[in-house]
Design a protein around this motif. Structure first.
Motif, PDB file in Angstrom:
ATOM      1  N   ASN A  78       0.812  -1.217   0.000  1.00 43.45           N
ATOM      2  CA  ASN A  78       0.000   0.000   0.000  1.00 43.45           C
ATOM      3  C   ASN A  78       0.846   1.269   0.000  1.00 43.45           C
ATOM      4  O   ASN A  78       0.309   2.365   0.156  1.00 43.45           O
ATOM      5  N   TYR A  79       2.161   1.125  -0.177  1.00 45.91           N
ATOM      6  CA  TYR A  79       3.056   2.272  -0.105  1.00 45.91           C
ATOM      7  C   TYR A  79       3.867   2.397  -1.388  1.00 45.91           C
ATOM      8  O   TYR A  79       4.108   1.404  -2.092  1.00 45.91           O
ATOM      9  N   VAL A  80       4.288   3.620  -1.689  1.00 45.94           N
ATOM     10  CA  VAL A  80       5.070   3.890  -2.880  1.00 45.94           C
ATOM     11  C   VAL A  80       6.293   4.718  -2.485  1.00 45.94           C
ATOM     12  O   VAL A  80       6.229   5.569  -1.587  1.00 45.94           O
ATOM     13  N   THR A  81       7.399   4.449  -3.146  1.00 51.09           N
ATOM     14  CA  THR A  81       8.631   5.186  -2.873  1.00 51.09           C
ATOM     15  C   THR A  81       8.630   6.503  -3.648  1.00 51.09           C
ATOM     16  O   THR A  81       8.372   6.525  -4.852  1.00 51.09           O
ATOM     17  N   VAL A  82       8.898   7.606  -2.964  1.00 47.64           N
ATOM     18  CA  VAL A  82       9.000   8.921  -3.604  1.00 47.64           C
ATOM     19  C   VAL A  82      10.471   9.200  -3.877  1.00 47.64           C
ATOM     20  O   VAL A  82      11.290   9.299  -2.963  1.00 47.64           O
ATOM     21  N   VAL A  83      10.807   9.328  -5.159  1.00 48.99           N
ATOM     22  CA  VAL A  83      12.186   9.546  -5.560  1.00 48.99           C
ATOM     23  C   VAL A  83      12.560  11.023  -5.475  1.00 48.99           C
ATOM     24  O   VAL A  83      13.673  11.387  -5.101  1.00 48.99           O
ATOM     25  N   ASP A  84      11.607  11.911  -5.822  1.00 52.08           N
ATOM     26  CA  ASP A  84      11.921  13.335  -5.853  1.00 52.08           C
ATOM     27  C   ASP A  84      10.645  14.131  -5.584  1.00 52.08           C
ATOM     28  O   ASP A  84       9.547  13.707  -5.925  1.00 52.08           O
ATOM     29  N   GLY A  85      10.797  15.304  -4.970  1.00 55.35           N
ATOM     30  CA  GLY A  85       9.681  16.212  -4.776  1.00 55.35           C
ATOM     31  C   GLY A  85       9.341  16.500  -3.335  1.00 55.35           C
ATOM     32  O   GLY A  85       8.695  17.500  -3.040  1.00 55.35           O
ATOM     33  N   LEU A  86       9.742  15.619  -2.422  1.00 55.22           N
ATOM     34  CA  LEU A  86       9.440  15.810  -1.005  1.00 55.22           C
ATOM     35  C   LEU A  86      10.731  15.925  -0.212  1.00 55.22           C
ATOM     36  O   LEU A  86      11.740  15.295  -0.536  1.00 55.22           O
ATOM     37  N   SER A  87      10.661  16.681   0.841  1.00 57.64           N
ATOM     38  CA  SER A  87      11.793  16.799   1.749  1.00 57.64           C
ATOM     39  C   SER A  87      11.417  16.212   3.098  1.00 57.64           C
ATOM     40  O   SER A  87      10.240  16.064   3.432  1.00 57.64           O
TER      41      SER A  87
END
Length: 367
Positions: free
Chosen positions: A337-346
């Protein structure tokens, strides 16, 4: 006087406009949020699994008979060599007695045959001296040879009879021993197939012994996620029935998918030193991160990621003034149910996970 009246009306108009503006202001929208942090989710999808035995051994008698007693219960821990059950030994005991009597009779016949042989051999030896000196008629010499040959044959037959009777007795004694059923391996009694008074047939299972020194937790994994699991993927297994958690071992992956659910069965080996894990128990299985996400990557709920009309992805973030903003993101692999965020969030950035349907740019929120 008119001047004061106009002044009063102007003040009232200003107050009225101010109140209308207050009415027009919208109340903040309540949402659910979370603060982004690296590695905050370790492949967070939890699966439901079933505990299975490492191996099941069906234990049976080798001969037919009426079950006299069964000495174990379902769920009982047994050791290799432990007596499990018995069938009525009456017939086998009678066979042993008859076979033993036959052996004794055959041995008596051997003694008689040995006496006859010794007598014939003694006569033969005496006749041979006379025959060699030429003082014995040929007919007497032939008679001596014939008697010795007959005695030798009778002795050999008697000895064969003893061997045959002994073999028969050995078989009978084995049959008697086989009326007692012993555990060939250590484990837990899974299910009793027969009870006292029923007839046991050869190779018919009486009890099942389950080897649970190591158990396997069977989990059905969707085909979209099976590729991310290998033999050494780390797992955590929680069993509520006994209030225990275990570290999963080596994983065995199935190669055939279920035609209806499009899932693959995997089996996770778990060391069960205290024998607390029993077949059929329900387990919650979590696949843990092995560091593949890399430094600086974050995992967030899949449902928090939205798509704009131009195909770009974004999430709703909340600033220090509790205002919502669209923040463009680039995502990587999905884990449950989770996805890895590569870019855009700090790190430490707050995102909206529920209630984003009513948001627009700059909307005030509470959480």
């Amino acid at each position: 006087m008119k001047k004061y009246i106009f002044l009063l009306l102007g003040v009232l108009a200003v107050i009225s406009c101010s109140e209308n503006k207050k009415v027009e202001q919208k109340a903040p929208i309540r949402v659910e949020t979370l603060v982004v942090s690296p590695g905050m989710i370790d492949n967070a999808q939890t699966y439901v699994g079933i505990v299975e035995e490492r191996e099941a051994t069906a234990v049976s008698f080798t001969s037919m008979g009426v079950v006299k007693r069964i000495l174990v219960k379902e769920g009982q821990l047994v050791r290799r060599g432990q007596l499990l059950a018995e069938i009525d030994p009456t017939t086998s005991s009678n066979s042993v007695e008859v076979a033993h009597a036959s052996v004794n009779q055959a041995k008596d016949m051997v003694k008689q045959a040995e006496a006859a042989y010794n007598q014939a051999k003694d006569a033969y030896d005496r006749m041979k001296l006379l025959h060699d000196n030429g003082s014995l008629p040929e007919v007497k010499w032939i008679e001596a040879e014939t008697r010795l040959a007959q005695a030798t044959s009778a002795l050999n037959t008697a000895r064969s009879g003893v061997a045959s009777a002994t073999a028969t007795e050995k078989i009978a004694r084995k049959g008697l021993a086989d009326t007692r059923l012993y555990a060939p391996v250590s484990g837990v009694i899974g299910k009793k197939q027969l009870v006292a008074g029923e007839t046991a047939l050869p190779s018919q299972a009486v009890v099942n012994i389950l080897d649970i020194s190591t158990v396997k937790v069977k989990v059905a994994v969707p085909e979209a996620e099976i590729g991310g699991i290998n033999a050494n993927t780390s797992t955590t297994i929680k069993v509520d029935a006994i209030g225990r958690s275990y570290r999963g071992g080596r994983i065995e992956k199935g190669v055939e998918a279920d035609a209806l659910t499009h899932t693959y069965d995997i089996r996770i080996n778990v060391v069960n030193r205290d024998f607390k894990l029993l077949p059929g128990m329900v387990a919650n299985v979590s696949f843990n991160s092995n560091g593949a996400q890399g430094i600086g990557r974050k995992s967030i709920p899949v449902t928090s990621v939205q798509k704009k009309s131009d195909g770009t992805l974004f999430v709703w973030t909340v600033d220090k003034n509790n205002a919502a903003h669209r923040t463009r993101v680039k995502i990587g692999e999905t884990h449950g149910n989770y996805v890895t965020v590569v870019d855009g969030l700090s790190e430490d950035q707050r995102i909206v996970t529920e209630g984003y349907q009513k948001l627009s740019e700059g909307t005030k929120v509470v959480y």
